[in-house]
Design a protein around this motif. Structure first.
Motif, PDB file in Angstrom:
ATOM      1  N   GLY A  88      46.967  36.379  29.276  1.00 50.33           N
ATOM      2  CA  GLY A  88      47.159  37.845  29.009  1.00 50.33           C
ATOM      3  C   GLY A  88      48.292  38.306  28.201  1.00 50.33           C
ATOM      4  O   GLY A  88      49.266  37.492  28.291  1.00 50.33           O
ATOM      5  N   ASN A  89      48.239  39.490  27.741  1.00 49.29           N
ATOM      6  CA  ASN A  89      49.491  40.261  27.310  1.00 49.29           C
ATOM      7  C   ASN A  89      49.723  41.409  27.765  1.00 49.29           C
ATOM      8  O   ASN A  89      49.371  42.369  26.870  1.00 49.29           O
ATOM      9  CB  ASN A  89      49.623  39.998  25.389  1.00 49.29           C
ATOM     10  CG  ASN A  89      50.682  40.285  25.015  1.00 49.29           C
ATOM     11  OD1 ASN A  89      51.663  40.393  25.493  1.00 49.29           O
ATOM     12  ND2 ASN A  89      50.604  40.755  23.656  1.00 49.29           N
ATOM     13  N   PRO A  90      50.178  41.878  28.762  1.00 46.22           N
ATOM     14  CA  PRO A  90      50.776  41.138  29.871  1.00 46.22           C
ATOM     15  C   PRO A  90      49.448  40.574  30.870  1.00 46.22           C
ATOM     16  O   PRO A  90      49.724  39.548  31.705  1.00 46.22           O
ATOM     17  CB  PRO A  90      51.766  41.728  30.497  1.00 46.22           C
ATOM     18  CG  PRO A  90      51.237  43.012  30.418  1.00 46.22           C
ATOM     19  CD  PRO A  90      50.649  43.128  29.079  1.00 46.22           C
ATOM     20  N   THR A  91      48.337  41.322  31.018  1.00 46.12           N
ATOM     21  CA  THR A  91      47.422  40.926  31.745  1.00 46.12           C
ATOM     22  C   THR A  91      45.996  40.719  30.939  1.00 46.12           C
ATOM     23  O   THR A  91      45.888  41.268  29.896  1.00 46.12           O
ATOM     24  CB  THR A  91      47.300  41.867  32.826  1.00 46.12           C
ATOM     25  OG1 THR A  91      46.844  43.305  32.446  1.00 46.12           O
ATOM     26  CG2 THR A  91      48.574  42.033  33.781  1.00 46.12           C
ATOM     27  N   ILE A  92      45.153  39.995  31.653  1.00 39.00           N
ATOM     28  CA  ILE A  92      43.765  40.090  31.165  1.00 39.00           C
ATOM     29  C   ILE A  92      42.855  41.178  31.693  1.00 39.00           C
ATOM     30  O   ILE A  92      43.012  41.517  32.721  1.00 39.00           O
ATOM     31  CB  ILE A  92      43.016  38.670  31.507  1.00 39.00           C
ATOM     32  CG1 ILE A  92      43.923  37.446  30.764  1.00 39.00           C
ATOM     33  CG2 ILE A  92      41.637  38.609  31.148  1.00 39.00           C
ATOM     34  CD1 ILE A  92      43.560  36.168  31.358  1.00 39.00           C
ATOM     35  N   SER A  93      42.141  41.828  30.808  1.00 39.85           N
ATOM     36  CA  SER A  93      41.420  42.878  31.281  1.00 39.85           C
ATOM     37  C   SER A  93      40.434  42.741  32.496  1.00 39.85           C
ATOM     38  O   SER A  93      39.892  41.763  32.430  1.00 39.85           O
ATOM     39  CB  SER A  93      40.461  43.513  30.163  1.00 39.85           C
ATOM     40  OG  SER A  93      39.468  44.487  30.423  1.00 39.85           O
ATOM     41  N   PRO A  94      40.183  43.464  33.521  1.00 39.89           N
ATOM     42  CA  PRO A  94      39.442  43.178  34.533  1.00 39.89           C
ATOM     43  C   PRO A  94      37.946  43.131  34.026  1.00 39.89           C
ATOM     44  O   PRO A  94      37.399  42.640  34.883  1.00 39.89           O
ATOM     45  CB  PRO A  94      39.696  44.455  35.345  1.00 39.89           C
ATOM     46  CG  PRO A  94      40.874  44.994  35.222  1.00 39.89           C
ATOM     47  CD  PRO A  94      41.279  44.620  33.463  1.00 39.89           C
ATOM     48  N   SER A  95      37.421  43.687  32.836  1.00 36.44           N
ATOM     49  CA  SER A  95      36.165  43.654  32.512  1.00 36.44           C
ATOM     50  C   SER A  95      35.780  42.273  32.140  1.00 36.44           C
ATOM     51  O   SER A  95      34.776  41.708  32.044  1.00 36.44           O
ATOM     52  CB  SER A  95      35.958  44.486  31.326  1.00 36.44           C
ATOM     53  OG  SER A  95      36.567  44.175  30.224  1.00 36.44           O
ATOM     54  N   ARG A  96      36.998  41.497  31.664  1.00 34.57           N
ATOM     55  CA  ARG A  96      36.921  40.000  31.280  1.00 34.57           C
ATOM     56  C   ARG A  96      36.756  38.852  32.281  1.00 34.57           C
ATOM     57  O   ARG A  96      35.947  38.072  32.255  1.00 34.57           O
ATOM     58  CB  ARG A  96      37.788  39.643  30.288  1.00 34.57           C
ATOM     59  CG  ARG A  96      37.967  40.591  29.139  1.00 34.57           C
ATOM     60  CD  ARG A  96      37.815  39.693  27.767  1.00 34.57           C
ATOM     61  NE  ARG A  96      37.752  40.643  26.644  1.00 34.57           N
ATOM     62  CZ  ARG A  96      37.124  40.443  25.564  1.00 34.57           C
ATOM     63  NH1 ARG A  96      36.235  39.499  25.643  1.00 34.57           N
ATOM     64  NH2 ARG A  96      37.332  40.992  24.509  1.00 34.57           N
ATOM     65  N   VAL A  97      37.291  39.134  33.489  1.00 34.05           N
ATOM     66  CA  VAL A  97      37.670  38.098  34.671  1.00 34.05           C
ATOM     67  C   VAL A  97      37.331  39.034  35.956  1.00 34.05           C
ATOM     68  O   VAL A  97      38.154  40.150  35.999  1.00 34.05           O
ATOM     69  CB  VAL A  97      38.912  37.513  34.482  1.00 34.05           C
ATOM     70  CG1 VAL A  97      38.784  36.399  35.529  1.00 34.05           C
ATOM     71  CG2 VAL A  97      39.003  36.655  33.306  1.00 34.05           C
ATOM     72  N   ARG A  98      36.627  38.691  37.014  1.00 29.72           N
ATOM     73  CA  ARG A  98      36.489  39.298  38.045  1.00 29.72           C
ATOM     74  C   ARG A  98      36.736  38.337  39.426  1.00 29.72           C
ATOM     75  O   ARG A  98      36.169  37.352  39.367  1.00 29.72           O
ATOM     76  CB  ARG A  98      35.155  39.844  38.146  1.00 29.72           C
ATOM     77  CG  ARG A  98      35.007  41.225  37.509  1.00 29.72           C
ATOM     78  CD  ARG A  98      33.817  41.919  38.163  1.00 29.72           C
ATOM     79  NE  ARG A  98      32.423  41.437  37.906  1.00 29.72           N
ATOM     80  CZ  ARG A  98      31.613  41.636  36.699  1.00 29.72           C
ATOM     81  NH1 ARG A  98      31.989  42.608  36.068  1.00 29.72           N
ATOM     82  NH2 ARG A  98      30.693  40.830  36.631  1.00 29.72           N
ATOM     83  N   VAL A  99      37.677  38.685  39.922  1.00 30.58           N
ATOM     84  CA  VAL A  99      38.013  37.789  41.140  1.00 30.58           C
ATOM     85  C   VAL A  99      38.239  38.758  42.503  1.00 30.58           C
ATOM     86  O   VAL A  99      38.825  39.842  42.374  1.00 30.58           O
ATOM     87  CB  VAL A  99      39.362  37.140  40.957  1.00 30.58           C
ATOM     88  CG1 VAL A  99      39.656  36.193  42.265  1.00 30.58           C
ATOM     89  CG2 VAL A  99      39.363  36.430  39.794  1.00 30.58           C
ATOM     90  N   GLN A 100      37.832  38.367  43.612  1.00 32.45           N
ATOM     91  CA  GLN A 100      37.716  39.053  44.584  1.00 32.45           C
ATOM     92  C   GLN A 100      38.211  38.459  45.837  1.00 32.45           C
ATOM     93  O   GLN A 100      38.165  37.057  46.085  1.00 32.45           O
ATOM     94  CB  GLN A 100      36.176  39.747  45.190  1.00 32.45           C
ATOM     95  CG  GLN A 100      35.741  40.686  44.108  1.00 32.45           C
ATOM     96  CD  GLN A 100      34.451  41.279  44.402  1.00 32.45           C
ATOM     97  OE1 GLN A 100      33.696  40.627  45.321  1.00 32.45           O
ATOM     98  NE2 GLN A 100      34.077  42.379  43.918  1.00 32.45           N
ATOM     99  N   ALA A 101      38.843  38.885  46.783  1.00 30.08           N
ATOM    100  CA  ALA A 101      39.337  38.340  47.964  1.00 30.08           C
ATOM    101  C   ALA A 101      38.933  39.099  49.244  1.00 30.08           C
ATOM    102  O   ALA A 101      38.931  40.394  49.162  1.00 30.08           O
ATOM    103  CB  ALA A 101      41.049  38.604  47.739  1.00 30.08           C
TER     104      ALA A 101
END
Length: 149
Positions: A88-101
């Motif tokens: 990402g530049n600086p991050t990848i958009s949350p709509s492109r990748v979803r990760v849950q903890a």
């Protein structure tokens, strides 16, 4: 008597370095989605962590969460697989990748002792404490199919 000449061809092991440069971010996500395993580099509580699905992450105590709560990681800096990486530049958009903890537990670390002393004064003091931690289980890395293209 005839001599036979044997020609040996050496072929690199399955053409190791095949570099493909996708034309767009969507094409890059398709290449990563086609791979069997994924990883992310995510910023969580001010530090970057390399995470894969089903990892258990220990972070300093999160006071406003309860056991069983599900958190969404939104600061993802890199997404990758064994052969492909998307930064990402600086991050990848949350709509492109979803990760849950998921919050597993609130725990404490080992007992730490702090010893203070002043020379020739008879002053000695021992302070002991346990650092509180929160343990999280990382869920699956979801790369949703972009229907807008």
């Amino acid at each position: 008597m005839s001599l036979l000449q044997l020609t040996v061809f050496t072929v690199p092991a399955l053409c190791r370095a095949v570099h493909t440069q996708p034309g767009s971010t969507t094409a890059a996500l398709e290449l990563i989605r086609s791979q069997p395993s994924h990883y992310i580099i995510a910023n969580f509580v001010g530090r970057k962590y390399i995470l894969t699905p089903r990892d258990v992450l220990t972070v300093p105590r999160l006071r406003d969460v309860k056991v069983g709560d599900v958190l969404t990681l939104d600061e993802i800096h890199e997404l990758g697989s064994r052969e492909y990486t998307l930064r990402g530049n600086p991050t990848i958009s949350p709509s492109r990748v979803r990760v849950q903890a998921t919050v597993l537990e609130h725990t404490k670390g080992k007992m730490e002792f702090i010893f203070k002393k002043k020379r020739r004064k008879g002053y000695q003091k021992t302070i002991s404490h346990k650092q509180p931690y929160t343990r999280l289980r990382i869920g699956e890395i979801e790369i949703p199919i972009d229907s807008s293209s």
